[in-house]
Enzyme design. Structure first.
Site, mmCIF file in Angstrom:
data_model
loop_
_atom_site.group_PDB
_atom_site.id
_atom_site.type_symbol
_atom_site.label_atom_id
_atom_site.label_comp_id
_atom_site.label_asym_id
_atom_site.label_seq_id
_atom_site.Cartn_x
_atom_site.Cartn_y
_atom_site.Cartn_z
ATOM 1 N N GLY A 1 3.202 -0.042 -2.175
ATOM 2 C CA GLY A 1 2.776 -0.316 -3.541
ATOM 3 C C GLY A 1 3.855 0.042 -4.542
ATOM 4 O O GLY A 1 4.028 -0.640 -5.565
ATOM 5 N N ASP B 1 0.841 -1.196 0.000
ATOM 6 C CA ASP B 1 0.000 0.000 0.000
ATOM 7 C C ASP B 1 0.879 1.250 0.000
ATOM 8 O O ASP B 1 1.884 1.311 0.695
ATOM 9 C CB ASP B 1 -0.937 0.005 1.211
ATOM 10 C CG ASP B 1 -0.210 0.101 2.545
ATOM 11 O OD1 ASP B 1 0.806 -0.615 2.733
ATOM 12 O OD2 ASP B 1 -0.629 0.901 3.405
ATOM 13 N N SER B 2 0.508 2.233 -0.831
ATOM 14 C CA SER B 2 1.188 3.523 -0.902
ATOM 15 C C SER B 2 2.677 3.326 -1.255
ATOM 16 O O SER B 2 2.983 2.796 -2.313
ATOM 17 C CB SER B 2 0.990 4.275 0.416
ATOM 18 O OG SER B 2 1.321 5.628 0.296
ATOM 19 N N ALA B 3 3.593 3.711 -0.357
ATOM 20 C CA ALA B 3 5.011 3.468 -0.643
ATOM 21 C C ALA B 3 5.286 1.984 -0.814
ATOM 22 O O ALA B 3 6.151 1.589 -1.612
ATOM 23 C CB ALA B 3 5.876 4.038 0.476
#
Length: 309
Positions: A159, A155-157
């Site tokens: 990802g 998720d986010s970083a």
């Protein structure tokens, strides 16, 4: 669409915390704040077996946490990288999401505690993430997993790291990754698209100043923003990447780059699904919203199709 009522109530609770102004604080203080906020997520789901391990990779020692929803069975493996802008987060802050992912998919989930910036600048996290993925593939039998059904997720970083590891594995020819789950991924450090500009500092998104704070901690110099292994959206070719499921949120500053990446993957002939969750915000999957549960079900269905149950 308007904000989901559950999200709106959540943002009201966050009001006044100064979240958008993290750039005014040192990393250790922000990390402590994230851990406190993670405690507000409530009791995480039970998983049949959870094990912390220390592994030795070519980049050094690395801590992982292995979640086995069915310990007596050989299951697909999901290598998971937590979010936190490359500066924040650890195995504990994303323990709930990793547990939910393991239960929803029936897979062995291995959460990786990669090195954080600014103590460990680029490419430390990238190299550690790839090395850990390779170790997990090579030692799949030890953790009850099937190396032929290997996925990366984050998720986010996280990802970003999942997408980067998939690119590195494609170019190196190993390990064989058959699926990537990118949850509101951070894929373009140019910070120039519509959602990143218009949503900064709103709806729980960090400010432009805080965006720079994270990037400056992670990178050594501005030129690295154009490195495809920093900004996967800038990779010359996305051909040959694994089947992909991308989760985006309507009110997320990272929305556009995730959806742009999906379009580029599709253009490169990759089997990809991009699903935007209306009324949702960045990090919504970590919170107990109805939309979060739906996104997990959708991700589980996509993983089951790619990896087998």
């Amino acid at each position: 669409m308007t904000l989901d009522p559950q999200v709106e109530a959540h943002l009201k609770r966050l009001a006044g915390t100064g979240f958008a102004d993290l750039h005014k604080l040192p990393p250790d203080q922000v990390r402590a704040g994230m851990r406190r906020m993670s405690n507000a997520l409530g009791k995480p789901e039970s998983v049949a077996q959870v094990e912390d391990r220390a592994i030795q990779t070519v980049t050094g020692d690395c801590r992982i946490r292995v979640y086995r929803p069915a310990p007596s069975q050989v299951r697909p493996i999901i290598v998971f990288f937590h979010g936190g802008g490359f500066v924040l987060g650890d195995l504990d802050t994303h323990d709930g999401l990793a547990r939910a992912l393991a239960n929803a998919t029936g897979s062995v989930v291995v959460s990786v505690n990669y090195p954080l910036a600014p103590e460990n600048k680029y490419p430390a996290a990238r190299n550690a993430a790839y090395a850990a993925t390779k170790w997990i593939a090579d030692h799949a039998a030890e953790i009850g997993g099937d190396a032929s059904r290997l996925a990366v997720a984050g998720d986010s970083a996280g990802g970003n790291l999942a997408a980067v590891v998939a690119l590195m594995a494609r170019d190196a020819g190993a390990p064989k990754i058959v699926f990537q789950l990118l949850i509101y991924p951070d894929l373009d450090f140019r910070r120039s698209n519509t959602s990143i500009r218009e949503f900064a500092g709103k709806w729980g998104n960090i400010s432009r100043e805080t965006q720079d704070w994270f990037m400056n901690h992670y990178l050594n110099k501005d030129e690295e923003k154009l490195d495809p292994l920093v900004s996967p959206l800038l990779a010359p070719s996305l051909a040959g990447l694994p089947r992909t499921f991308i989760i985006t949120a309507e009110y997320d500053a990272l929305r556009d780059e995730g959806e742009d990446y999906g379009r580029r993957l599709q253009g490169a002939g990759v089997d990809v699904v991009v699903r935007r969750y209306d009324g949702m915000i960045h990090e919504f999957l970590r919170w107990p919203f109805d939309g979060s549960r739906q996104a997990l079900r959708d991700a589980a269905d996509a993983l089951a199709t790619a990896l087998g149950s």
